[in-house]
Design a protein around this motif. Structure first.
Motif, PDB file in Angstrom:
ATOM      1  N   LYS A 105       0.835  -1.198   0.000  1.00 48.55           N
ATOM      2  CA  LYS A 105       0.000   0.000   0.000  1.00 48.55           C
ATOM      3  C   LYS A 105       0.863   1.238   0.000  1.00 48.55           C
ATOM      4  CE  LYS A 105      -3.798   2.225   2.530  1.00 48.55           C
ATOM      5  NZ  LYS A 105      -4.696   2.144   3.698  1.00 48.55           N
ATOM      6  N   LEU A 106       0.469   2.213  -0.833  1.00 44.48           N
ATOM      7  CA  LEU A 106       1.190   3.473  -0.944  1.00 44.48           C
ATOM      8  C   LEU A 106       0.170   4.600  -0.839  1.00 44.48           C
ATOM      9  CD1 LEU A 106       4.228   4.175  -1.573  1.00 44.48           C
ATOM     10  CD2 LEU A 106       3.494   4.566  -3.920  1.00 44.48           C
ATOM     11  N   SER A 107       0.401   5.523   0.092  1.00 45.18           N
ATOM     12  CA  SER A 107      -0.517   6.642   0.283  1.00 45.18           C
ATOM     13  C   SER A 107       0.255   7.952   0.159  1.00 45.18           C
ATOM     14  CB  SER A 107      -1.177   6.547   1.665  1.00 45.18           C
ATOM     15  OG  SER A 107      -2.055   7.623   1.876  1.00 45.18           O
ATOM     16  N   ILE A 108      -0.209   8.822  -0.749  1.00 47.73           N
ATOM     17  CA  ILE A 108       0.508  10.057  -1.047  1.00 47.73           C
ATOM     18  C   ILE A 108      -0.384  11.263  -0.773  1.00 47.73           C
ATOM     19  CG2 ILE A 108       1.815  11.308  -2.801  1.00 47.73           C
ATOM     20  CD1 ILE A 108       1.741   8.522  -4.335  1.00 47.73           C
ATOM     21  N   SER A 109       0.127  12.185   0.018  1.00 47.11           N
ATOM     22  CA  SER A 109      -0.554  13.449   0.255  1.00 47.11           C
ATOM     23  C   SER A 109       0.429  14.571  -0.066  1.00 47.11           C
ATOM     24  CB  SER A 109      -1.030  13.548   1.702  1.00 47.11           C
ATOM     25  OG  SER A 109       0.076  13.667   2.588  1.00 47.11           O
ATOM     26  N   GLU A 110       0.017  15.797   0.124  1.00 45.32           N
ATOM     27  CA  GLU A 110       0.911  16.924  -0.154  1.00 45.32           C
ATOM     28  C   GLU A 110       2.018  17.041   0.884  1.00 45.32           C
ATOM     29  OE1 GLU A 110      -1.242  20.509  -0.612  1.00 45.32           O
ATOM     30  OE2 GLU A 110      -2.367  19.837  -2.372  1.00 45.32           O
ATOM     31  N   LYS A 111       1.826  16.400   2.038  1.00 48.21           N
ATOM     32  CA  LYS A 111       2.808  16.520   3.122  1.00 48.21           C
ATOM     33  C   LYS A 111       3.727  15.310   3.257  1.00 48.21           C
ATOM     34  CE  LYS A 111       0.070  19.674   5.984  1.00 48.21           C
ATOM     35  NZ  LYS A 111      -0.562  19.879   7.322  1.00 48.21           N
ATOM     36  N   SER A 112       3.210  14.127   2.947  1.00 54.19           N
ATOM     37  CA  SER A 112       4.032  12.937   3.199  1.00 54.19           C
ATOM     38  C   SER A 112       3.656  11.772   2.297  1.00 54.19           C
ATOM     39  CB  SER A 112       3.903  12.509   4.665  1.00 54.19           C
ATOM     40  OG  SER A 112       2.599  12.022   4.923  1.00 54.19           O
ATOM     41  N   LEU A 113       4.571  10.821   2.268  1.00 49.51           N
ATOM     42  CA  LEU A 113       4.392   9.553   1.570  1.00 49.51           C
ATOM     43  C   LEU A 113       4.437   8.441   2.613  1.00 49.51           C
ATOM     44  CD1 LEU A 113       4.524   7.572  -0.909  1.00 49.51           C
ATOM     45  CD2 LEU A 113       7.010   7.864  -0.807  1.00 49.51           C
ATOM     46  N   LYS A 114       3.435   7.577   2.605  1.00 45.31           N
ATOM     47  CA  LYS A 114       3.404   6.448   3.526  1.00 45.31           C
ATOM     48  C   LYS A 114       3.296   5.158   2.734  1.00 45.31           C
ATOM     49  CE  LYS A 114       1.122   9.045   7.247  1.00 45.31           C
ATOM     50  NZ  LYS A 114      -0.066   9.108   8.143  1.00 45.31           N
ATOM     51  N   GLY A 115       3.974   4.132   3.205  1.00 49.86           N
ATOM     52  CA  GLY A 115       3.929   2.866   2.496  1.00 49.86           C
ATOM     53  C   GLY A 115       4.088   1.678   3.416  1.00 49.86           C
ATOM     54  N   LYS A 116       3.630   0.527   2.933  1.00 54.13           N
ATOM     55  CA  LYS A 116       3.753  -0.727   3.679  1.00 54.13           C
ATOM     56  C   LYS A 116       4.172  -1.816   2.704  1.00 54.13           C
ATOM     57  CE  LYS A 116       0.992  -4.076   6.319  1.00 54.13           C
ATOM     58  NZ  LYS A 116       1.166  -5.195   5.357  1.00 54.13           N
ATOM     59  N   PHE A 117       5.239  -2.520   3.061  1.00 56.57           N
ATOM     60  CA  PHE A 117       5.734  -3.602   2.208  1.00 56.57           C
ATOM     61  C   PHE A 117       4.916  -4.874   2.429  1.00 56.57           C
ATOM     62  CE2 PHE A 117       9.439  -0.846   2.757  1.00 56.57           C
ATOM     63  CZ  PHE A 117       9.823  -0.675   1.450  1.00 56.57           C
ATOM     64  N   VAL A 118       4.868  -5.717   1.401  1.00 59.64           N
ATOM     65  CA  VAL A 118       4.235  -7.028   1.549  1.00 59.64           C
ATOM     66  C   VAL A 118       5.128  -7.860   2.466  1.00 59.64           C
ATOM     67  CG1 VAL A 118       3.424  -9.093   0.360  1.00 59.64           C
ATOM     68  CG2 VAL A 118       3.244  -6.864  -0.760  1.00 59.64           C
ATOM     69  N   SER A 119       4.639  -8.173   3.655  1.00 66.10           N
ATOM     70  CA  SER A 119       5.485  -8.796   4.685  1.00 66.10           C
ATOM     71  C   SER A 119       6.064 -10.137   4.241  1.00 66.10           C
ATOM     72  CB  SER A 119       4.691  -8.977   5.983  1.00 66.10           C
ATOM     73  OG  SER A 119       3.528  -9.757   5.756  1.00 66.10           O
ATOM     74  N   THR A 120       5.291 -10.898   3.471  1.00 68.42           N
ATOM     75  CA  THR A 120       5.761 -12.222   3.052  1.00 68.42           C
ATOM     76  C   THR A 120       6.798 -12.167   1.934  1.00 68.42           C
ATOM     77  OG1 THR A 120       3.869 -12.396   1.536  1.00 68.42           O
ATOM     78  CG2 THR A 120       3.623 -13.365   3.734  1.00 68.42           C
ATOM     79  N   LEU A 121       6.976 -10.977   1.326  1.00 67.07           N
ATOM     80  CA  LEU A 121       7.910 -10.850   0.207  1.00 67.07           C
ATOM     81  C   LEU A 121       9.151 -10.028   0.554  1.00 67.07           C
ATOM     82  CD1 LEU A 121       5.461 -10.313  -2.790  1.00 67.07           C
ATOM     83  CD2 LEU A 121       6.509 -12.431  -1.988  1.00 67.07           C
ATOM     84  N   ILE A 122       9.295  -9.644   1.829  1.00 66.93           N
ATOM     85  CA  ILE A 122      10.492  -8.917   2.247  1.00 66.93           C
ATOM     86  C   ILE A 122      11.694  -9.858   2.142  1.00 66.93           C
ATOM     87  CG2 ILE A 122      11.660  -7.839   4.219  1.00 66.93           C
ATOM     88  CD1 ILE A 122       8.940  -6.811   5.136  1.00 66.93           C
ATOM     89  N   PRO A 123      12.771  -9.438   1.480  1.00 66.88           N
ATOM     90  CA  PRO A 123      13.947 -10.314   1.325  1.00 66.88           C
ATOM     91  C   PRO A 123      14.464 -10.838   2.661  1.00 66.88           C
ATOM     92  CG  PRO A 123      14.154  -8.367  -0.045  1.00 66.88           C
ATOM     93  CD  PRO A 123      12.960  -8.135   0.827  1.00 66.88           C
ATOM     94  N   LYS A 124      15.059 -12.008   2.626  1.00 62.17           N
ATOM     95  CA  LYS A 124      15.566 -12.636   3.844  1.00 62.17           C
ATOM     96  C   LYS A 124      17.068 -12.888   3.730  1.00 62.17           C
ATOM     97  CE  LYS A 124      11.172 -15.032   4.659  1.00 62.17           C
ATOM     98  NZ  LYS A 124      10.665 -13.902   5.425  1.00 62.17           N
ATOM     99  N   ASN A 125      17.631 -13.240   4.874  1.00 60.53           N
ATOM    100  CA  ASN A 125      19.044 -13.638   4.970  1.00 60.53           C
ATOM    101  C   ASN A 125      19.978 -12.581   4.382  1.00 60.53           C
ATOM    102  OD1 ASN A 125      18.039 -15.956   6.174  1.00 60.53           O
ATOM    103  ND2 ASN A 125      17.925 -17.051   4.229  1.00 60.53           N
ATOM    104  N   GLU A 126      20.884 -12.993   3.502  1.00 59.96           N
ATOM    105  CA  GLU A 126      21.907 -12.061   3.017  1.00 59.96           C
ATOM    106  C   GLU A 126      21.324 -10.993   2.089  1.00 59.96           C
ATOM    107  OE1 GLU A 126      21.671 -15.357  -0.005  1.00 59.96           O
ATOM    108  OE2 GLU A 126      21.749 -15.227   2.196  1.00 59.96           O
ATOM    109  N   GLU A 127      20.105 -11.202   1.593  1.00 58.56           N
ATOM    110  CA  GLU A 127      19.491 -10.221   0.695  1.00 58.56           C
ATOM    111  C   GLU A 127      18.826  -9.081   1.454  1.00 58.56           C
ATOM    112  OE1 GLU A 127      16.749 -12.384  -1.681  1.00 58.56           O
ATOM    113  OE2 GLU A 127      18.289 -13.447  -2.825  1.00 58.56           O
ATOM    114  N   PHE A 128      18.552  -9.280   2.747  1.00 58.95           N
ATOM    115  CA  PHE A 128      17.772  -8.288   3.498  1.00 58.95           C
ATOM    116  C   PHE A 128      18.535  -6.991   3.725  1.00 58.95           C
ATOM    117  CE2 PHE A 128      16.535  -6.371   7.575  1.00 58.95           C
ATOM    118  CZ  PHE A 128      15.215  -6.058   7.293  1.00 58.95           C
ATOM    119  N   ARG A 129      19.778  -7.077   4.169  1.00 62.60           N
ATOM    120  CA  ARG A 129      20.525  -5.864   4.520  1.00 62.60           C
ATOM    121  C   ARG A 129      20.771  -4.937   3.335  1.00 62.60           C
ATOM    122  NH1 ARG A 129      25.597  -8.124   7.355  1.00 62.60           N
ATOM    123  NH2 ARG A 129      25.023  -9.953   6.132  1.00 62.60           N
TER     124      ARG A 129
END
Length: 199
Positions: free
Chosen positions: A128-152
């Motif tokens: 989800k991505l929410s854009i207003s004139e003041k800020s940008l807010k977002g949420k990543f798909v938790s199950t698709l966040i990279p793991k292990n050596e790819e995360f950092r």
């Protein structure tokens, strides 16, 4: 100790990311080290599912009738917009419309911006991505966040792209971000640039 991550002092890094997120980085590093020395089994990579990113813009976005008068043409343009695979195709279609109908009115430009942001959000695994004139807010798909050596490196790219305006927050398995826009900035272009740097 674990050393400095991303070249920053650990204390400052913890302050910037929050304790929970910092611990996640450390745990991912430990898992990565175990795999490098042969502890634990490597799991085959599964094909990632396509995601449908939700984009919220507090703007009207559509093709006005006084810009493209024929409904059949508007429908065809909408279809082509949806089928665009990336920003180059969007730019090409935008230029075509300008040649045929003149300068894009605000709602039409908003439509192209919306599609571009949606495509970029999908690439970065943003749910989800929410854009207003003041800020940008977002949420990543938790199950698709990279793991292990790819995360950092993945997280480091986001932190570098967002700069001082970016704030990260973790709740359970959910990773969210918020970025505040500078006064009088073009918030859509700033958002595009940020997402493109992450891609």
């Amino acid at each position: 100790g674990t050393g400095n991550i991303f070249g920053a002092k650990q204390s400052g890094f913890v302050d910037a990311l929050g304790h929970d997120l910092y611990i996640k980085i450390i745990n991912e590093a430990i898992t990565s080290m175990k795999e490098e020395i042969g502890i634990g089994e490597e799991k085959p990579k599964e094909q990632e599912p396509e995601i449908e990113s939700a984009v919220e813009m507090h703007e009207d976005f559509y093709l006005p009738e006084d810009y493209v008068s024929l409904s059949a043409e508007r429908v065809e343009i909408y279809k082509r917009l949806i089928n665009c695979e990336g920003l180059p195709q969007l730019d090409s279609l935008s230029k075509e419309l300008k040649d045929r109908f003149g300068v894009l009115p605000k709602p039409a430009q908003n439509l192209f911006d919306y599609i571009a942001l949606k495509k970029l959000a999908q690439k970065i695994k943003i749910e989800k991505l929410s854009i207003s004139e003041k800020s940008l807010k977002g949420k990543f798909v938790s199950t698709l966040i990279p793991k292990n050596e790819e995360f950092r490196p993945w997280l480091g790219k986001i932190v570098q792209a967002g700069g001082e305006q970016l704030q990260l927050k973790q709740e359970g398995n959910d990773l969210m971000f918020e970025m505040y826009f500078k006064e009088n900035s073009n918030f859509v272009e700033v958002t595009k640039n940020f997402l493109q740097r992450v891609v």
